[in-house]
Write an enzyme that holds these catalytic residues in place. Structure first.
Site, mmCIF file in Angstrom:
data_model
loop_
_atom_site.group_PDB
_atom_site.id
_atom_site.type_symbol
_atom_site.label_atom_id
_atom_site.label_comp_id
_atom_site.label_asym_id
_atom_site.label_seq_id
_atom_site.Cartn_x
_atom_site.Cartn_y
_atom_site.Cartn_z
ATOM 1 N N ASP A 18 -5.456 -31.081 52.040
ATOM 2 C CA ASP A 18 -5.075 -29.486 52.751
ATOM 3 C C ASP A 18 -5.002 -28.405 52.037
ATOM 4 O OD1 ASP A 18 -5.316 -28.342 55.542
ATOM 5 O OD2 ASP A 18 -3.877 -27.884 54.744
ATOM 6 N N GLU A 53 -9.331 -29.328 49.373
ATOM 7 C CA GLU A 53 -10.055 -28.149 49.868
ATOM 8 C C GLU A 53 -9.392 -26.813 49.493
ATOM 9 O OE1 GLU A 53 -9.189 -24.835 53.778
ATOM 10 O OE2 GLU A 53 -7.145 -25.957 53.101
ATOM 11 N N HIS A 68 -13.277 -27.283 60.455
ATOM 12 C CA HIS A 68 -12.668 -26.629 62.057
ATOM 13 C C HIS A 68 -12.534 -25.364 61.383
ATOM 14 C CE1 HIS A 68 -9.631 -28.115 58.980
ATOM 15 N NE2 HIS A 68 -9.203 -27.919 59.062
ATOM 16 N N ASP A 69 -12.201 -24.435 60.726
ATOM 17 C CA ASP A 69 -11.987 -23.272 59.925
ATOM 18 C C ASP A 69 -12.352 -22.395 60.120
ATOM 19 O OD1 ASP A 69 -9.415 -24.289 59.346
ATOM 20 O OD2 ASP A 69 -9.824 -23.959 57.801
ATOM 21 N N ASP A 97 -6.891 -36.935 56.179
ATOM 22 C CA ASP A 97 -6.742 -35.105 55.480
ATOM 23 C C ASP A 97 -4.967 -35.394 54.686
ATOM 24 O OD1 ASP A 97 -6.878 -32.641 55.260
ATOM 25 O OD2 ASP A 97 -8.467 -32.316 57.369
#
Ligand code: TEU
Length: 581
Positions: A226, A283, A357-358, A124
């Protein structure tokens, strides 16, 4: 030089992903299109040393689980040195591993051990911002005249001393923090501990390319970039139109996907990726389906982008965070189909995801409240693993996790959840209303520890877990689900094998069927004379459909032992196949 060598080796050979099948490598169909990806929230996966925090040695010890699932790419949430203000999304040192998670030797061992199982590690890269503890930021904030003074986004105060603009950070509060040393404000899209880098500065871009190159040389298989839609800021910094009572304007509306961003990303791709076999997934909250042709495919900057229309379908406006917007199945299907079509038009590829994970857990997020958890999880898994694209499974999704519903806000650890709760109260919502939002959207739900077995703390740690293990772990865990042939986990494994055995489920074109149907999500996948039809009833009532789409087709797999054509039991998923000639 080494990049060219890898390219030559790949040109000559075969590549196997983590799937059962092996394909001759061709550039239009590289390994990462055929595989299944899995997101590990490193802090929560497996603790090897009893400190209550997951770590890299823990991951090494559980590679069997990933291999069983047919996973070929594992995305690790950031495990670099970090003060952990945002659980690692605030990076202090991109070149070292946080001692909480292990050492560089552990990481090298993980890359090597995973590779033995045809699993590639995906890092990431958090490049919109660093930690405020990063050496780069320390130097930049030391004064207005040093080598890195222009590495972050500094602006003078307004004449009255207030912040340069009214922008509000994504995690709430002003997006500007005053720095005494410089007598200036710095910009942060997220927490004040996460200052935004200045991508306009070529030295910054070079430093980030060097970081990525370093990890390519370590042998990783890809990157997730990210919050990448925020790296380009507008030419002039003006107040945005206020969308909150305090006069602030959400920064997302002002800076997401700003013109000129693609130039930065084309440069990054050319420098980092060309000549390698890695993949890059961005992302990209703020990139809409219609923008996809510029972002992926032949002229794009990424191999795939996480586009958010389907996961944000129930998200109200930011200031109404604790409310849920009503939506219909045709609306939801349209999100996927539009992204599929726009991506396919450009020769691009889609990362299929229902969780990360969000996000809330998909069973709680997308299914009717009365849906049986295992049956519902199976229906969603069928969607995830048979749609066109690379499926991304979020740790725990394969076990049937649901949202946590703790009553006390102090039990939650995620800073963004806590902030949103406070804003909801400040905006006049009652405590009950604010908690409803927490139960629905808290990021903690995606982050509770992995449930390995029925022992204390679900086999995640021998210590005290950093976030409580969810209370249902005795029933839902890897050990018990492996032993139960009807479990969700075994259904995931069956779907993964089905993908490996039926190439149309990997390479086939996607066409949505029965768009206006309010209960069924259906589509076909066609390739090489074979046509699979996937029919998923996402409602808790029986559903009928016109069975001409499966005439002459054989049933490959169904959640219902008594499956019949033309009808789907509540939450039934069925996959049919027709072979031409
Ligand atoms: O998230 C950035 C981001 O855009 C999301 O918060 C997005 O707005 C949301 O998922 C839509 O519902 C990334 C990471 O995934 C997140 O964990 C970090 O906290 C954040 O960046 C800051 O690095």
């Amino acid at each position: 030089m080494w990049k060219k060598l890898i390219a030559l080796m790949l040109g000559a050979g075969m590549v196997c992903s983590g799937m059962t099948a092996c394909y001759a490598e061709d550039t239009s169909f590289p390994w990462w299109k055929k595989t299944i990806a899995y997101e590990i929230y490193v802090r929560s996966f497996k603790d090897s040393d009893g400190d209550g925090t997951g770590d890299i040695r823990g991951i090494i010890s559980e590679l069997d689980h990933l291999e069983n699932l047919g996973v070929g790419a594992v995305w690790l949430t950031p495990c670099y040195v970090s003060p952990q203000a945002d659980n690692g999304y605030d990076i202090e040192d991109y070149y070292n591993i946080d001692p909480d998670y292990g050492s560089m030797e552990d990481m090298e061992e993980l890359i090597a051990e995973a590779k033995k199982r045809d699993i590639r590690i995906v890092m990431d890269l958090v490049f919109n911002h660093t930690s405020d503890q990063c050496e780069w930021f320390r130097e930049s904030s030391a004064g207005r005249d040093n080598d890195k003074s222009d590495w972050y986004i500094w602006r003078d105060p307004k004449p009255d001393g207030s912040a340069p603009t009214n922008w509000r950070s994504i995690f709430g509060g002003s997006a500007w923090t005053y720095d005494e040393n410089r007598g200036q404000y710095y910009l942060h899209t997220f927490l004040s501990e996460q200052p935004d880098l200045n991508w306009e500065n070529p030295e910054v871009r070079r430093a980030l390319i060097d970081v990525a190159d370093y990890w390519v040389e370590k042998g990783v298989g890809g990157f997730r970039l990210d919050a990448i839609t925020y790296i380009k800021k507008p030419d002039t910094f003006d107040d945005g139109e206020a969308d909150a009572e305090d006069g602030t304007a959400g920064i997302h509306a002002v800076t997401a996907n700003t013109d000129g961003i693609l130039d930065f990303l084309h440069e990054f791709k050319a420098e980092v990726q060309d000549g390698t076999d890695i993949f890059m997934v961005g992302e990209a909250n703020g990139v809409l389906p219609e923008d996809l042709p510029e972002w992926v495919g032949e002229n794009g900057v990424f191999d795939m982008v996480f586009e958010f229309s389907h996961v944000l379908i129930d998200a109200p406006s930011e200031m109404d965070w604790c409310k849920t917007r009503a939506w219909t199945l045709p609306e939801w299907k349209a999100c996927f189909t539009e992204s599929q079509e726009k991506t396919a038009d450009t020769g691009g590829w889609y990362p299929v995801f229902l969780e990360n994970h969000d996000q809330p857990r998909s069973i709680s997020h997308f299914l009717p409240k009365d849906a049986d958890r295992v049956a519902g999880g199976k229906a969603l898994a069928a969607l995830l693993l048979t749609m066109r694209g690379t499926p991304f499974i979020m740790e725990g999704e394969e076990l049937g996790y649901v949202n946590v519903s703790w009553d006390d806000i102090d039990d939650y650890q995620d800073i963004s959840t806590k902030n949103h709760y406070d804003f909801a109260l400040a905006a006049g919502h009652s405590r009950e209303e604010a908690m409803e939002g927490v139960h629905r959207f808290a990021r903690d739900s995606a982050r509770t520890p992995m449930q390995w077995d029925g022992s204390e703390n679900a086999g995640f740690t021998t210590g005290t877990p950093w976030l409580p293990v969810y209370e249902d772990y005795k029933q839902y865990n890897v050990e018990s689900e492996m032993a139960d042939p009807d479990s969700l986990l075994n259904w995931y494994i069956a779907l993964s094998r089905l993908r490996g055995a039926h190439e149309e489920l990997v390479s086939g074109d996607y066409e949505e069927l029965f768009h206006d149907e309010e209960q069924i999500f259906a589509f076909s996948r066609e390739y090489g004379g074979k046509r699979a039809v996937v029919l998923i009833n996402l409602s808790t009532e029986e559903a009928a459909y016109d069975d001409s789409c499966v005439e002459g087709a054989g049933l490959l797999l169904s959640t219902n032992r008594n499956s019949v054509k033309g009808k789907l039991a509540p939450l039934e998923a069925a996959v049919y196949e027709t072979v031409q000639g």
